[in-house]
Design a protein around this motif. Sequence first.
Motif, PDB file in Angstrom:
ATOM      1  N   ASP A 103      58.342 -19.763  17.346  1.00 36.18           N
ATOM      2  CA  ASP A 103      59.753 -19.773  17.752  1.00 36.18           C
ATOM      3  C   ASP A 103      60.634 -19.391  16.576  1.00 36.18           C
ATOM      4  O   ASP A 103      60.191 -19.387  15.414  1.00 36.18           O
ATOM      5  N   ASP A 104      61.910 -19.135  16.873  1.00 39.22           N
ATOM      6  CA  ASP A 104      62.822 -18.714  15.809  1.00 39.22           C
ATOM      7  C   ASP A 104      63.330 -19.868  14.960  1.00 39.22           C
ATOM      8  O   ASP A 104      64.010 -19.649  13.955  1.00 39.22           O
ATOM      9  N   ASP A 105      63.012 -21.109  15.332  1.00 35.37           N
ATOM     10  CA  ASP A 105      63.414 -22.266  14.536  1.00 35.37           C
ATOM     11  C   ASP A 105      62.206 -22.953  13.904  1.00 35.37           C
ATOM     12  O   ASP A 105      62.226 -24.160  13.641  1.00 35.37           O
ATOM     13  N   VAL A 106      61.165 -22.186  13.654  1.00 35.10           N
ATOM     14  CA  VAL A 106      59.925 -22.705  13.065  1.00 35.10           C
ATOM     15  C   VAL A 106      59.702 -22.048  11.706  1.00 35.10           C
ATOM     16  O   VAL A 106      59.699 -20.822  11.598  1.00 35.10           O
ATOM     17  N   LEU A 107      59.501 -22.880  10.680  1.00 38.68           N
ATOM     18  CA  LEU A 107      59.361 -22.402   9.304  1.00 38.68           C
ATOM     19  C   LEU A 107      57.907 -22.534   8.867  1.00 38.68           C
ATOM     20  O   LEU A 107      57.424 -23.646   8.620  1.00 38.68           O
ATOM     21  N   PRO A 108      57.167 -21.425   8.789  1.00 36.89           N
ATOM     22  CA  PRO A 108      55.757 -21.502   8.384  1.00 36.89           C
ATOM     23  C   PRO A 108      55.608 -21.693   6.882  1.00 36.89           C
ATOM     24  O   PRO A 108      56.406 -21.176   6.090  1.00 36.89           O
ATOM     25  N   GLU A 109      54.589 -22.450   6.495  1.00 35.89           N
ATOM     26  CA  GLU A 109      54.234 -22.546   5.080  1.00 35.89           C
ATOM     27  C   GLU A 109      53.657 -21.200   4.639  1.00 35.89           C
ATOM     28  O   GLU A 109      53.124 -20.440   5.458  1.00 35.89           O
ATOM     29  N   PRO A 110      53.742 -20.881   3.341  1.00 33.38           N
ATOM     30  CA  PRO A 110      53.280 -19.561   2.876  1.00 33.38           C
ATOM     31  C   PRO A 110      51.835 -19.221   3.242  1.00 33.38           C
ATOM     32  O   PRO A 110      51.515 -18.057   3.473  1.00 33.38           O
ATOM     33  N   ASP A 111      50.965 -20.232   3.328  1.00 35.93           N
ATOM     34  CA  ASP A 111      49.555 -19.955   3.621  1.00 35.93           C
ATOM     35  C   ASP A 111      49.203 -20.147   5.088  1.00 35.93           C
ATOM     36  O   ASP A 111      48.012 -20.171   5.453  1.00 35.93           O
ATOM     37  N   CYS A 112      50.201 -20.253   5.966  1.00 38.17           N
ATOM     38  CA  CYS A 112      49.958 -20.564   7.373  1.00 38.17           C
ATOM     39  C   CYS A 112      49.126 -19.488   8.068  1.00 38.17           C
ATOM     40  O   CYS A 112      48.135 -19.780   8.733  1.00 38.17           O
ATOM     41  N   VAL A 113      49.524 -18.221   7.933  1.00 33.71           N
ATOM     42  CA  VAL A 113      48.814 -17.132   8.621  1.00 33.71           C
ATOM     43  C   VAL A 113      47.386 -17.027   8.114  1.00 33.71           C
ATOM     44  O   VAL A 113      46.441 -16.881   8.900  1.00 33.71           O
ATOM     45  N   ARG A 114      47.207 -17.121   6.803  1.00 30.16           N
ATOM     46  CA  ARG A 114      45.857 -17.026   6.248  1.00 30.16           C
ATOM     47  C   ARG A 114      44.983 -18.182   6.711  1.00 30.16           C
ATOM     48  O   ARG A 114      43.787 -18.023   6.961  1.00 30.16           O
ATOM     49  N   ALA A 115      45.589 -19.383   6.895  1.00 34.45           N
ATOM     50  CA  ALA A 115      44.830 -20.535   7.392  1.00 34.45           C
ATOM     51  C   ALA A 115      44.341 -20.291   8.819  1.00 34.45           C
ATOM     52  O   ALA A 115      43.211 -20.647   9.172  1.00 34.45           O
ATOM     53  N   TYR A 116      45.182 -19.676   9.629  1.00 34.02           N
ATOM     54  CA  TYR A 116      44.764 -19.329  10.994  1.00 34.02           C
ATOM     55  C   TYR A 116      43.585 -18.356  10.958  1.00 34.02           C
ATOM     56  O   TYR A 116      42.589 -18.514  11.684  1.00 34.02           O
ATOM     57  N   ILE A 117      43.697 -17.326  10.148  1.00 36.71           N
ATOM     58  CA  ILE A 117      42.654 -16.303  10.087  1.00 36.71           C
ATOM     59  C   ILE A 117      41.326 -16.898   9.624  1.00 36.71           C
ATOM     60  O   ILE A 117      40.256 -16.627  10.186  1.00 36.71           O
ATOM     61  N   GLU A 118      41.389 -17.739   8.603  1.00 37.67           N
ATOM     62  CA  GLU A 118      40.161 -18.349   8.095  1.00 37.67           C
ATOM     63  C   GLU A 118      39.544 -19.285   9.123  1.00 37.67           C
ATOM     64  O   GLU A 118      38.313 -19.348   9.256  1.00 37.67           O
ATOM     65  N   ALA A 119      40.377 -20.011   9.864  1.00 35.24           N
ATOM     66  CA  ALA A 119      39.854 -20.886  10.914  1.00 35.24           C
ATOM     67  C   ALA A 119      39.203 -20.064  12.029  1.00 35.24           C
ATOM     68  O   ALA A 119      38.150 -20.442  12.556  1.00 35.24           O
ATOM     69  N   ALA A 120      39.809 -18.930  12.376  1.00 25.21           N
ATOM     70  CA  ALA A 120      39.224 -18.066  13.407  1.00 25.21           C
ATOM     71  C   ALA A 120      37.855 -17.557  12.980  1.00 25.21           C
ATOM     72  O   ALA A 120      36.958 -17.384  13.825  1.00 25.21           O
ATOM     73  N   ARG A 121      37.661 -17.344  11.691  1.00 21.16           N
ATOM     74  CA  ARG A 121      36.357 -16.918  11.191  1.00 21.16           C
ATOM     75  C   ARG A 121      35.348 -18.066  11.226  1.00 21.16           C
ATOM     76  O   ARG A 121      34.158 -17.846  11.487  1.00 21.16           O
ATOM     77  N   ARG A 122      35.827 -19.281  10.965  1.00 19.87           N
ATOM     78  CA  ARG A 122      34.920 -20.433  10.994  1.00 19.87           C
ATOM     79  C   ARG A 122      34.523 -20.813  12.412  1.00 19.87           C
ATOM     80  O   ARG A 122      33.496 -21.471  12.613  1.00 19.87           O
ATOM     81  N   TRP A 123      35.339 -20.440  13.394  1.00 18.35           N
ATOM     82  CA  TRP A 123      35.063 -20.784  14.794  1.00 18.35           C
ATOM     83  C   TRP A 123      35.000 -19.483  15.612  1.00 18.35           C
ATOM     84  O   TRP A 123      35.864 -19.213  16.453  1.00 18.35           O
ATOM     85  N   PRO A 124      33.976 -18.673  15.394  1.00 11.42           N
ATOM     86  CA  PRO A 124      33.931 -17.335  16.012  1.00 11.42           C
ATOM     87  C   PRO A 124      33.830 -17.331  17.529  1.00 11.42           C
ATOM     88  O   PRO A 124      34.181 -16.335  18.163  1.00 11.42           O
ATOM     89  N   ASP A 125      33.370 -18.423  18.120  1.00 11.00           N
ATOM     90  CA  ASP A 125      33.223 -18.470  19.570  1.00 11.00           C
ATOM     91  C   ASP A 125      34.435 -19.065  20.267  1.00 11.00           C
ATOM     92  O   ASP A 125      34.447 -19.171  21.499  1.00 11.00           O
TER      93      ASP A 125
END
Length: 315
Positions: free
Chosen positions: A89-111
């Motif tokens: 949303d437009d009122d949500v402030l992500p931490e600097p490593d937020c996107v990278r954390a998502y990507i790394e989690a997607a790799r850890r949970w490939p299914d």
Amino acid sequence: MDVSILFATRNRAAQLERTLDCYRALDTQGLDWELLIVDNGSTDATAEVIERARQDLPITYLHADGVGQNRARNVAMDRLSGDLVIFTDDDVLPEPDCVRAYIEAARRWPDDVIFGARIEPSFPADTPVWMTTPDFEFATTAFARYQPADREGPVGRHPYGPSFAVRRAAFEGMRFNEQLGPQTGSYAMGGEGDFLRRLAARGYRYIYVPQARVAHVVRAEQTNIDWLLSRAYKKGRGQVYLPSSKKAPKLYWGGVPLKLWLGTLRSWLFFQLYRCLPYAPERACVERGIIYQFRLGQVHELRARQAGVTHNDQD
């Protein structure tokens, strides 16, 4: 492309500027990413804010006809390019490593395909203390607090609207229900929940990613008691559209289960009692009001459905 980030905005130019500053600070080194912003009919300085931000952010600026968050999201659904899509949303402030954390989690949970961030409300300075504590259960609905577990992994509760990610291949052809979620006037909540439950019905789990952290900005008016009660009413309206494992009631009146009528009356009586007590704690009174408004919202929506009235007709 690695990641698409999507959110809608409407007449929040000052907040949008603050949000985009957080996107400038994201750790995206080595990532191919895009930011899709759908303008949902803004009449303030939103366009100017976005045009300035396009100088240093990979923004695709889109426009939606008509008001409605889910309508705006659907405008962008065929324009997404990322393998992983982050809805926010437009009122949500992500931490600097937020996107990278998502990507790394997607790799850890490939299914798995659905991932939810840790969401912490950011309250105004004068917010009552009881409203900010994790044991205020309605904070999950009112302020989208999402911390369903202590560690990363599968959870039973779907992620919340301020930040969740889904593999794009998993929702090809799906759309958000445009009759649910924020729009003009009163509305039935539950747009994201409906979308994610339909995905989960295909056999997908919810994976909580506490390393993906965002702050959800709570506006001053959202700590007002009347706003909280209105939120409970909208939540009740949306509850009608959720699947239930309970047996269908046998007794109805006016399209509403008799048990719900009685529960609504009982919760109204308790609410009025607490309002009349001279020394009743504010929190206790508000929590009774929330229960009453939630049930009243259910009654409203069930009666409207029986009469064949649409959401927009009601508002």
